[in-house]
Structures are given as structure tokens and as C-alpha cells.
Enzyme design. Structure first.
Site, short mmCIF file in Angstrom:
data_model
loop_
_atom_site.label_atom_id
_atom_site.label_comp_id
_atom_site.label_asym_id
_atom_site.label_seq_id
_atom_site.Cartn_x
_atom_site.Cartn_y
_atom_site.Cartn_z
N GLY A 1 0.84 -1.21 0.00
CA GLY A 1 0.00 0.00 0.00
C GLY A 1 0.86 1.25 0.00
O GLY A 1 2.09 1.17 0.05
N GLY B 1 -0.55 -5.52 0.77
CA GLY B 1 -1.80 -5.29 0.03
C GLY B 1 -1.97 -6.20 -1.17
O GLY B 1 -3.10 -6.54 -1.55
N GLU C 1 5.36 -6.52 7.19
CA GLU C 1 4.98 -5.29 7.91
C GLU C 1 5.73 -5.07 9.22
O GLU C 1 5.85 -3.92 9.66
CB GLU C 1 3.48 -5.30 8.17
CG GLU C 1 2.61 -5.10 6.93
CD GLU C 1 2.29 -6.39 6.18
OE1 GLU C 1 2.84 -7.45 6.55
OE2 GLU C 1 1.49 -6.32 5.24
N ASP D 1 -1.87 -7.07 7.88
CA ASP D 1 -3.31 -6.81 7.80
C ASP D 1 -3.88 -7.46 6.53
O ASP D 1 -3.43 -8.54 6.14
CB ASP D 1 -3.59 -5.30 7.89
CG ASP D 1 -3.04 -4.51 6.72
OD1 ASP D 1 -2.14 -5.03 6.01
OD2 ASP D 1 -3.50 -3.37 6.51
C1 QUE Z 1 7.63 -3.66 4.68
C2 QUE Z 1 6.38 -3.33 4.21
C3 QUE Z 1 6.21 -2.64 3.01
C4 QUE Z 1 7.35 -2.28 2.29
C5 QUE Z 1 8.62 -2.60 2.76
C6 QUE Z 1 8.74 -3.28 3.96
C7 QUE Z 1 4.92 -2.27 2.48
C8 QUE Z 1 4.89 -1.53 1.27
C9 QUE Z 1 6.08 -1.19 0.61
C10 QUE Z 1 6.17 -0.44 -0.63
C11 QUE Z 1 7.20 -0.68 -1.52
C12 QUE Z 1 7.33 0.07 -2.69
C13 QUE Z 1 6.43 1.08 -2.95
C14 QUE Z 1 5.41 1.33 -2.04
C15 QUE Z 1 5.28 0.60 -0.89
O1 QUE Z 1 7.26 -1.60 1.12
O2 QUE Z 1 3.86 -2.60 3.09
O3 QUE Z 1 4.54 2.34 -2.30
O4 QUE Z 1 6.57 1.84 -4.08
O5 QUE Z 1 3.68 -1.14 0.79
O6 QUE Z 1 9.96 -3.60 4.45
O7 QUE Z 1 5.29 -3.69 4.92
#
Ligand code: QUE
Length: 354
Positions: free
Chosen positions: A65, A113, A136, A144
């Protein structure tokens, strides 16, 4: 402006194509709402026989997300963050209860997500490029999108292992654990999708015909350790079991766990313990929504997103810094139900829609 998610009907197939390549197709509120709008329309559209979710251009299926927005909103009044979770969990639940067949193509990175929109699908296709994780606890959040439901139902305490370490599973491992229903080589995806669109009523046959035997699942070798060492729902007991275990597996697993937020780890273990005994998926999402709106306001979430995703220093300063500092009273505050007027609710069931 290009749309972040494409939704269209093509030859009997409701197509949902994630189209935010700059962010590995990470979900935004608008994307979740657009997907739900399409799914709600297609429920009663007799032209749509099956729904297919994949990604358009660019690598990865879905990285999660928009956590940078969530962290900013959580440092303010969390209204925007709550709006996102409300829309995302409604989408997750709509897929879980959908009465037409749904197919997710989990090709490449499938995290957070992305897992939430894959696992509720009827058919879940992994490839040699699939990397599925619920990471997460690395950023002070918790698994989640139904994580408490799905992960607590995996064998050999693999779900607890996944959330406390952020372990990434490959396509063969996803198939072995039934997180994926089919294993298809990436080179066969185009033909598979073409066959589904030629005969959407025979999608299951097309999936079977496209599948190849996956290579051996590496995780199988660790199931003895995960079931024994992650048996407890108490973080301190899992750590103690790993400390008493000889060998490189326990050592590297423990080293990885020590980088995660202790608060997130305890939240995650409790969520899985509660999720294991829930009778309805809607109850899971209602509980996660109450929890998410509070966890985005914690120090650890702000710090985790800053350290891991914004500054990329990789050294978040967690508070509490150690598992013993996270009390049951702290968890009780985070897990308290919301007053009815603020609770998450699913979309009305199909029967009540005219
Ligand atoms: C743990 C996470 C997430 C993460 C890295 C973690 C996560 C997540 C993103 C992510 C990665 C690239 C994107 C972005 C989000 O990275 O939940 O918008 O461009 O969404 O170590 O939980």
C-alpha cells in the site's frame, strides 16, 4: 493522465490490471475504490463470467500500500489512513465473498496489500518470479488485509514464522502451502490469459493445462523448526526457543527477528492467535480496521517508514526497544473494538442489491 488501475470487460472476463509501475503497483485508496466499483458492477453483469487480476506494464504484481501516505496521515489525525484501510478491507472482503470465479496472477513481488487481493481469489497463480511476503513488522505495521485469518491457518506455524521474520516465499513454496492453487511458468502466462478469454467458462481447465510441476519447496525443510520453535504465541518464548537452538538456521532467523519492531511482533502474534478462532472473515476485517487506525499513529510505524522506505538508513529506533517493554496493557489499548458508529463494515451482500 493514465489510470492507476485499469478495469474493463474483455470477452466475458472482468479484467483488473494494476497500473502503477513506479510504485510496484502499490495500492492507493482510489485504486481500491475503482476495483470495488468494477467488482460490484460485474456481480450482476451476465457478460462477466470470471474476474482476472494481474498487473499491466512493469515488474511485480503489487508491493503493498501507499505506506508513505499512511505514515504522514498517522502523524496527523489518521483520517486519510483510516479511509484507505476502510476501502482496502472492503475490497479484500468483497473478493473473499465474491460469487463468480476470480483469478490472481501473482507474478513477481506480492507483498502486503498484494497478498490481500490475491489470497481471497478462487485461483491463485504463482510463477518462478513470485516473491510473497507479509513484511509489515519491518516498518512497525502488522500483517493486515486478512493476515490474521490466512496466516494463522497455515501449517507448522509458518504464518507466525513469516510475520516475525518477513520471510519471502517463492512460487514453489506458495504452491506447496496452497497459498497458490497453480504454478505456471512466466513464459506461459500470455497463452494462459488468451485461453481464459477464449473460453471464460473453462478457466479452471485452462489453468490446469498451463500448470507445470513446481520445483521442490525449500520451506519444507524448515517445517520441523518452524512448528517447534514458533509454537508459542508469546514473543519472548519464541526468542528463548531460538536462543536455545543450535545451528545456522536458528541463528540467522533470530538475527532477522531482532531487526523488527517488538511492538509490531507482539501485535502480529496476538492478531494471528485471535484470527485462528474467528468464524467469519468480516470479523477479521473489523478487528484489523480498529487495530490499523491505532497502529498508524504509533512511533514505530512513523519510524519504520522513515528508516526503511524514506531515509533508507535501515536502522529504525524502536520504542519499546525490547520485547519485555511491550506490555499486555499496550496491546489491549491497540486491540480494543471501536464504538459501533466508527466500525468497519463490508459492502452489503449481493442478495440485498437490486
Ligand atoms: C515492509 C512493508 C512494506 C514495504 C517494505 C517493507 C509495504 C509496502 C512497501 C512499498 C514498496 C514500494 C512502494 C510502495 C510501498 O514496502 O507494506 O509504495 O513503491 O507497501 O519492508 O510492509
Amino acid at each position: 493522465m493514465t489510470e492507476d488501475v485499469l478495469t474493463f470487460v474483455e470477452r466475458g472476463v472482468g479484467r483488473i490490471r494494476l497500473n502503477r509501475p513506479k510504485a510496484i503497483h502499490a495500492l492507493t485508496t482510489r485504486m481500491c475504490e475503482a476495483m470495488s466499483d468494477a467488482l460490484l458492477r460485474w456481480r450482476t453483469d451476465s457478460n462477466v463470467e470470471v474476474v482476472l487480476i494481474d498487473h499491466a506494464e512493469g515488474r511485480g504484481f503489487c508491493a503493498g500500500g501507499d505506506v508513505v501516505m499512511l505514515a504522514r496521515s498517522g502523524s496527523e489525525d489518521a483520517t486519510e489512513a483510516k479511509g484507505f484501510f476502510f476501502a482496502e478491507y472492503r475490497l479484500n472482503h468483497l473478493l473473499f465473498t465474491y460469487d463468480k470465479p476470480t483469478i490472481a496472477i501473482m507474478d513477481g513481488i506480492t507483498m502486503g496489500g498484494g497478498v490481500g487481493i490475491s489470497l481471497p481469489c478462487t485461483y491463485r497463480v504463482a510463477t518462478e518470479n513470485t516473491r510473497l511476503a507479509m513484511p509489515e513488522t519491518s516498518i512497525g505495521l502488522f500483517p493486515d488485509v486478512g493476515g490474521g485469518w490466512y496466516l494463522s491457518r497455515l501449517p507448522a506455524r509458518v504464518g507466525q514464522f513469516m510475520v516475525l521474520t518477513g520471510a519471502r516465499l517463492d512460487g514453489a513454496e506458495c504452491r506447496y502451502l496452497n497459498l497458490a492453487t497453480h504454478y505456471v511458468e512466466q513464459s506461459g502466462l500470455e497463452e494462459l490469459i488468451e485461453r481464459i478469454m477464449k473460453a471464460p467458462g473453462r478457466a479452471q481447465g485452462a489453468l490446469g493445462a498451463a500448470s507445470t510441476p513446481p520445483p521442490p519447496a525449500k520451506i519444507e525443510e524448515s517445517l520441523g523448526q518452524t512448528s517447534r520453535l514458533f509454537a508459542s504465541d508469546r514473543l519472548e518464548e519464541v526468542i528463548a526457543a531460538l536462543e536455545q537452538e543450535d545451528g545456522p538456521w536458528a541463528e540467522s532467523t533470530l538475527a532477522t527477528m531482532r531487526t523488527k519492531s517488538p511492538l509490531s511482533c507482539k501485535v502480529s502474534l496476538r492478531l494471528l492467535a485471535e484470527g485462528a478462532v474467528r468464524e467469519a472473515f468480516a470479523d477479521e476485517m473489523r478487528a484489523e480496521y480498529a487495530l490499523a487506525g491505532r497502529v498508524v499513529r504509533t512511533h514505530d510505524f512513523r519510524e519504520g517508514v522513515r528508516a526503511v522506505l524514506i531515509d533508507k538508513t535501515g536502522e529504525p529506533q524502536w520504542d519499546p526497544a525490547r520485547p519485555e517493554g511491550v506490555t499486555d496493557e499496550m496491546l489491549d489499548v491497540l486491540f480494543a473494538p471501536l464504538p459501533p458508529s466508527e466500525q468497519w463494515m463490508p459492502f452489503p451482500a449481493a442478495e440485498t442489491v437490486a
